[in-house]
Scaffold this motif. Sequence first.
Motif, PDB file in Angstrom:
ATOM      1  N   LEU A   7      79.616  25.661  28.492  1.00 58.07           N
ATOM      2  CA  LEU A   7      78.593  24.210  27.345  1.00 58.07           C
ATOM      3  C   LEU A   7      78.707  22.758  27.905  1.00 58.07           C
ATOM      4  O   LEU A   7      79.569  22.316  28.128  1.00 58.07           O
ATOM      5  CB  LEU A   7      79.391  24.203  26.207  1.00 58.07           C
ATOM      6  N   ARG A  67      76.918  19.482  28.480  1.00 60.76           N
ATOM      7  CA  ARG A  67      76.190  18.511  27.475  1.00 60.76           C
ATOM      8  C   ARG A  67      76.289  17.660  28.499  1.00 60.76           C
ATOM      9  O   ARG A  67      76.239  17.645  29.752  1.00 60.76           O
ATOM     10  CB  ARG A  67      77.334  17.652  26.805  1.00 60.76           C
ATOM     11  N   PHE A 124      71.197  17.289  24.148  1.00 58.45           N
ATOM     12  CA  PHE A 124      71.529  18.370  24.055  1.00 58.45           C
ATOM     13  C   PHE A 124      72.214  19.232  25.005  1.00 58.45           C
ATOM     14  O   PHE A 124      73.213  18.013  25.177  1.00 58.45           O
ATOM     15  CB  PHE A 124      69.822  19.262  24.589  1.00 58.45           C
ATOM     16  N   ALA A 125      72.354  20.537  24.912  1.00 59.65           N
ATOM     17  CA  ALA A 125      73.564  21.046  26.518  1.00 59.65           C
ATOM     18  C   ALA A 125      72.882  22.246  26.645  1.00 59.65           C
ATOM     19  O   ALA A 125      72.187  23.525  25.996  1.00 59.65           O
ATOM     20  CB  ALA A 125      74.710  21.274  25.411  1.00 59.65           C
ATOM     21  N   GLU A 126      73.621  22.372  28.025  1.00 59.02           N
ATOM     22  CA  GLU A 126      73.153  23.576  28.458  1.00 59.02           C
ATOM     23  C   GLU A 126      73.964  24.934  28.147  1.00 59.02           C
ATOM     24  O   GLU A 126      75.695  24.428  28.522  1.00 59.02           O
ATOM     25  CB  GLU A 126      72.661  22.995  30.613  1.00 59.02           C
ATOM     26  N   VAL A 127      74.130  26.097  28.376  1.00 56.23           N
ATOM     27  CA  VAL A 127      74.420  27.015  28.060  1.00 56.23           C
ATOM     28  C   VAL A 127      74.367  27.613  29.572  1.00 56.23           C
ATOM     29  O   VAL A 127      74.002  28.162  30.303  1.00 56.23           O
ATOM     30  CB  VAL A 127      73.984  27.905  26.994  1.00 56.23           C
ATOM     31  N   THR A 179      79.753  29.573  20.493  1.00 55.02           N
ATOM     32  CA  THR A 179      79.027  28.165  20.852  1.00 55.02           C
ATOM     33  C   THR A 179      78.229  27.571  20.040  1.00 55.02           C
ATOM     34  O   THR A 179      77.609  26.362  20.076  1.00 55.02           O
ATOM     35  CB  THR A 179      78.573  29.338  22.052  1.00 55.02           C
ATOM     36  N   ALA A 180      77.548  28.651  19.162  1.00 55.25           N
ATOM     37  CA  ALA A 180      76.590  28.182  18.094  1.00 55.25           C
ATOM     38  C   ALA A 180      77.675  26.840  17.373  1.00 55.25           C
ATOM     39  O   ALA A 180      76.702  25.616  17.128  1.00 55.25           O
ATOM     40  CB  ALA A 180      75.462  28.520  17.531  1.00 55.25           C
ATOM     41  N   ALA A 201      79.473  23.898  19.193  1.00 57.97           N
ATOM     42  CA  ALA A 201      77.553  22.647  19.709  1.00 57.97           C
ATOM     43  C   ALA A 201      78.054  21.750  18.043  1.00 57.97           C
ATOM     44  O   ALA A 201      77.578  20.261  18.490  1.00 57.97           O
ATOM     45  CB  ALA A 201      76.600  23.898  19.887  1.00 57.97           C
ATOM     46  N   VAL A 225      75.089  18.890  19.153  1.00 60.81           N
ATOM     47  CA  VAL A 225      74.612  19.500  19.606  1.00 60.81           C
ATOM     48  C   VAL A 225      73.487  19.415  19.157  1.00 60.81           C
ATOM     49  O   VAL A 225      74.210  20.751  17.594  1.00 60.81           O
ATOM     50  CB  VAL A 225      74.936  20.002  20.315  1.00 60.81           C
ATOM     51  N   GLU A 241      70.428  21.416  19.961  1.00 62.76           N
ATOM     52  CA  GLU A 241      69.619  21.995  21.064  1.00 62.76           C
ATOM     53  C   GLU A 241      70.263  22.798  22.322  1.00 62.76           C
ATOM     54  O   GLU A 241      71.202  21.746  22.649  1.00 62.76           O
ATOM     55  CB  GLU A 241      68.512  21.358  21.261  1.00 62.76           C
ATOM     56  N   LEU A 242      70.861  24.040  22.106  1.00 67.95           N
ATOM     57  CA  LEU A 242      71.020  24.703  23.682  1.00 67.95           C
ATOM     58  C   LEU A 242      69.789  24.882  24.487  1.00 67.95           C
ATOM     59  O   LEU A 242      68.918  25.784  23.904  1.00 67.95           O
ATOM     60  CB  LEU A 242      71.609  26.203  22.835  1.00 67.95           C
TER      61      LEU A 242
END
Length: 274
Positions: A89, A91, A117-120, A144-145, A148, A153, A155-156
């Motif tokens: 995850l 950020r 937001f963060a990137e998976v 993860t959700a 987050a 966070v 938005e993923l």
Amino acid sequence: MLAKTAPDVRPDRSLGTAPSQSNAPLPVTVASSRRDVLNALRLVHDSYCDAGLIEPNESGCRVLPQHTLPTTDILVALCRGEVASTLSLVRDSHFGVPLESVFPEFIEQRRLAGVPFAEVSCLADRRSDRHRSGGLLSSLMAFTAQFAVQTGVDELMITVHPRHAKFYQRRLGFEMLCDDVRNYGAVRGNPAVLLMLDLPALQAMASPAHRRLFVEQVFGLHAMQRPPYSDALAAELAWLAGEQSPEWTGRIEPTGLDEEPVILPFEPQRQLAG
């Protein structure tokens, strides 16, 4: 180049029966020990090599510059105590996020709008049979959700191969952000599409995706704690990231090491019986 002092600790993919389908959550946590962190990064390396996405490297680990920062967490799903699935995850930070090399305008839009937001990223699973690994992936994405949300966070973001997009849309509630299919240079130019999961919106609706991510499995806050990496592990990750991303030289924090570290052996994952 890294000295070949570590044993060949390739993750075993021969997991036996599928995990229980009960409502009890599978063990999922934030990796903090050297063993779990490096086994997770080795799993990503081997999975990506097997899929033809990257060339193998001598360390056997896939380490991004973002892995050296406290804004990135490595999440792991465990099967009988072993790392069976993992994702990172990532950020936003002064290093940015990996996918903005492909979809920069969408990341900039979120920065300008102040959207957290963060990137998976770095998603990998030990089992090649996607039907048997579905339970672990669902548990990992649910964790993860929830993790987050707990860390602020909204938005993923994720990039996936176009043929995998429908799974994320139908099962997990992701939305396609654009119709573009772009070549992702970091994975040998393979095609990628950009998906986004709006967490506040998902929590406000009674949908199958909401049930899967927030209702069927609820993880305790204790599993979401990650103590800082040890100085030795932080130094290893910084060295590995610099070796694999030489264009980042000078941007990764100094490790305090005067010479290449000896990557000490770590306990290999056990053979898991069927």
